[in-house]
Design an enzyme around this catalytic site. Structure first.
Site, short mmCIF file in Angstrom:
data_model
loop_
_atom_site.label_atom_id
_atom_site.label_comp_id
_atom_site.label_asym_id
_atom_site.label_seq_id
_atom_site.Cartn_x
_atom_site.Cartn_y
_atom_site.Cartn_z
CG HIS A 1 34.92 42.46 38.59
ND1 HIS A 1 33.92 42.48 39.51
CD2 HIS A 1 36.07 42.32 39.29
CE1 HIS A 1 34.42 42.33 40.73
NE2 HIS A 1 35.73 42.24 40.63
CD GLU B 1 39.51 50.27 45.80
OE1 GLU B 1 38.89 50.60 46.83
OE2 GLU B 1 39.56 49.10 45.38
#
Lengths: 325, 326
Positions: free
Chosen positions: B128, B59
């Site tokens: 998540h 990322e």
């Protein structure tokens, strides 16, 4: 050494001295409390910036770290604009919003001035990606210290650059200390060029105290990158003569080590070599020194005469002044 | 035409890539896989691996590369799978994307668009499921968008790409399957104003993104009880549309903020403070808040549901605010 070569070597000597004198001046101004914040000087490492910058074209891009005065200066940012930035004046290259660690200049495609270790590497990858996708043959050069190789961003960036075969040159300025942490105390593998080679990137090391060696290695790498050879990696073995920053008491290394490296001062070394070869007279040297003194003096005057940005402009440049329709 | 939030988002990406050769999509699994949430399904075949660019799980690397590409003249759309993973790229988002324009004294824009999912409701557990858009909305220099409707899913992306500054688009994971009618000629929408989704007189229910459907349901239930709730969809969490927020409160004199983030230090805390600072004398009741329970989101369905702002909790908070009339 032919005439062209000796003229060029004198030019590199001049460039290194410009960085040296400007930064010595910065230290004085810092001690006099004219400039504040963190100040990280490059003294001892000038051969790296001088050797690499001399191989770049005007539309190439440069990304640097918080020890970047020399990179900015040799990329073409005027000394006055650099000093005025440290004064926090509107005449500074970032209108006083960046300071010593955040020099930027659109005109010379100088993209910082990044004070997060390894934070500039992904940016360099992206700049190179933009060039590749647009079919341009520009090169992006990214400078960082050896401390950055411990960061995830270093590994992510090298992997992406190699995976996508991007036109970027990574220049690791290995001065052996990340602040006060010696390389051997922070890395399992201290051969940084080898580490980069693990990403399938052409990488090699050069003596970062020898500007001609740096330039030769950089030219070879930049030419290869520009010709479509994908990313390249240079480890430039150098040393900073001064402390990490003005606040660093330097307890982590002994004075003997520093003085051993100072014997390899890149400016003295090149000057002596030129003198020995009969390519630099006392008069030439004096004239280079005088030119540099004049430049730095004019820069100080420019910065001193600068003005603060009006307070009502405090919140400018948070968002662009042009918004979408 | 009948469409879904997911298809509207895909149409927006396709449209942007066709309109501007500088636009490309980059992220984890956006290409061959078709996107973790199938948003980019089919685009890889349509536009190829240059414009629909798969990245490693990296990322900081690819978000930073997006920033660099934007600096280099491209118009990247970077997809981060979920807001949780954006934490690995926070350095690039906060220290570079948000600051480069200012630090460079106005020289370097970062015309970057980052899309990511947010929110809970799918039993995905704590790593998540969180709603961290409020954190990013704390950062000057970023624009934070939360499309809640098909029109916004279709229209916000192009406007975001036209913005010279970095824009983060948060797509709530439970919205992708929402289906409905979208005008055939639906196109770009503005990205600076809030929208009244249901006009009302008695109380302002202020929300955004994934909780909008629950708030609209709550408003319908309240209507059956004779409480006429106005539903304000913020749409943009930074910069906030103060005029719309304060205008609604000035009309209804009561407000409940519904925010899937945690109450402490949340966007609802900011809204509550702004209303109190600027519309205190318009208020007939304290500003209410319905937020997620202050726990990492649990996996078990009943626990997850109990942690989230539900229709029942929203209705109860609205009743309480209205009851405060005395």
């Amino acid at each position: 050494m032919g005439k062209a070569d000796s003229d060029h070597a004198r030019h590199l000597l001049h460039q290194m001295l410009r960085v040296r004198r400007l930064e010595e001046q910065c230290v004085e101004l810092y001690s006099a409390a004219k400039i504040r914040g963190f100040l990280h000087v490059y003294i001892g490492e000038e051969a790296v910036a001088a050797g690499v910058m001399s191989t770049l074209a005007p539309d190439d891009a440069v990304v640097a770290t918080y020890r970047e005065h020399g990179h900015a200066l040799l990329r073409g940012v005027p000394a006055g604009a650099i000093l005025a930035e440290m004064y926090g004046h509107v005449e500074g290259c970032c209108r006083g919003r960046g300071g010593s660690m955040h020099l930027f200049d659109a005109g010379t495609r100088f993209f910082g001035g990044n004070a997060i270790v390894a934070g500039g590497l992904p940016l360099a990858v992206g700049l190179a990606l933009a060039d590749k996708m647009s079919g341009r043959s520009r090169v992006t050069v990214c400078f960082f210290g050896e401390g950055a190789v411990a960061e995830g961003a270093f590994h992510e960036s090298l992997n992406l650059a190699a995976l996508w075969q991007l036109p970027v040159l990574f220049c690791c300025e290995n001065n052996l200390y990340a602040m006060g942490t010696a390389l051997a105390r922070s890395e399992s593998q201290t051969d940084i060029a080898l580490k980069a080679a693990g990403y399938e990137i052409a990488s090699w090391s050069a003596d970062g105290m020898d500007v001609l060696a740096v330039e030769e290695a950089a030219r070879r790498a930049v030419d290869a990158v520009r010709a479509g050879g994908g990313p390249h990696f240079l480890e430039l073995r150098t040393y900073r003569f001064r402390a990490h920053s003005m606040f660093d008491p330097e307890r982590y290394r002994d004075k003997k080590e520093v003085s051993r490296w100072m014997e390899r001062d890149p400016i003295d070394t090149l000057r002596k070599a030129l003198e020995t070869a009969g390519k630099l007279s006392e008069k030439d040297w004096k004239s280079i020194q005088r030119e540099v003194e004049d430049e730095v003096k004019a820069a100080v005057e420019f910065a001193e005469a600068g003005t603060p940005e009006p307070l009502e402009d405090l919140t400018r440049f948070v968002y662009s002044e042009r918004s979408p329709e | 035409m009948k469409t879904t939030y997911r298809e509207a988002m895909r149409a927006a990406i396709r449209d942007a890539i066709q309109r501007d050769e500088r636009v490309f999509l980059m992220g984890e699994d956006v290409g061959a896989y078709g996107g973790c949430f199938a948003v980019s399904l089919g685009l890889f075949e349509e536009f190829g691996p240059e414009r629909i660019r798969d990245t490693p799980l990296s990322e900081a690397g690819f978000v930073g590369a997006g920033i660099g590409a934007a600096l280099g003249g491209m118009r990247p759309i970077v997809e981060i799978m979920t807001v949780n993973f954006s934490l690995l790229a926070l350095d690039q988002l906060v220290n570079n994307a948000a600051t480069l324009l200012h630090m460079s004294g106005g020289q370097f824009n970062v015309p970057l668009v980052v899309r990511m999912t947010t929110g809970a409701g799918r039993q995905l557990g704590a790593q998540h499921s969180h709603s961290l858009e409020g954190w990013l909305a704390h950062i000057p220099g970023l624009r934070i968008l939360t499309p809640a409707t098909l029109e916004d899913a279709r229209g916000m992306l192009w406007t975001a790409l036209e913005d010279p500054d970095p824009v983060l688009i948060f797509e709530h994971g439970t919205l992708y399957n929402v289906a409905g009618e979208l005008a055939d000629d639906a196109g770009p929408v503005d990205i600076s104003t809030a929208a009244v989704r249901r006009p009302g007189q008695d109380i302002s229910l202020i929300t955004y993104g994934g909780t909008l459907p629950a708030v609209l349901d709550a408003a319908a239930r309240l209507a059956a009880e004779g409480i006429d709730a106005e539903v304000l969809d913020l749409r943009v969490l930074r910069p906030l549309d103060d005029a719309a927020i304060l205008g609604s409160v000035a009309k209804t004199h009561r407000a409940v903020v519904v925010d899937e983030g945690w109450r402490s230090g949340s966007i609802s805390a900011e809204l509550s403070a702004r209303i109190t600072e600027n519309a205190f004398f318009d208020l007939d009741a304290p500003v209410g808040r319905v937020c997620s329970a202050e726990v990492p989101l649990p996996y078990a369905k009943h626990l997850e549901l109990a942690a989230l702002p539900t229709v029942e909790r929203i209705v109860a908070a609205a009743r309480e605010a209205v009851g405060a009339r005395g």
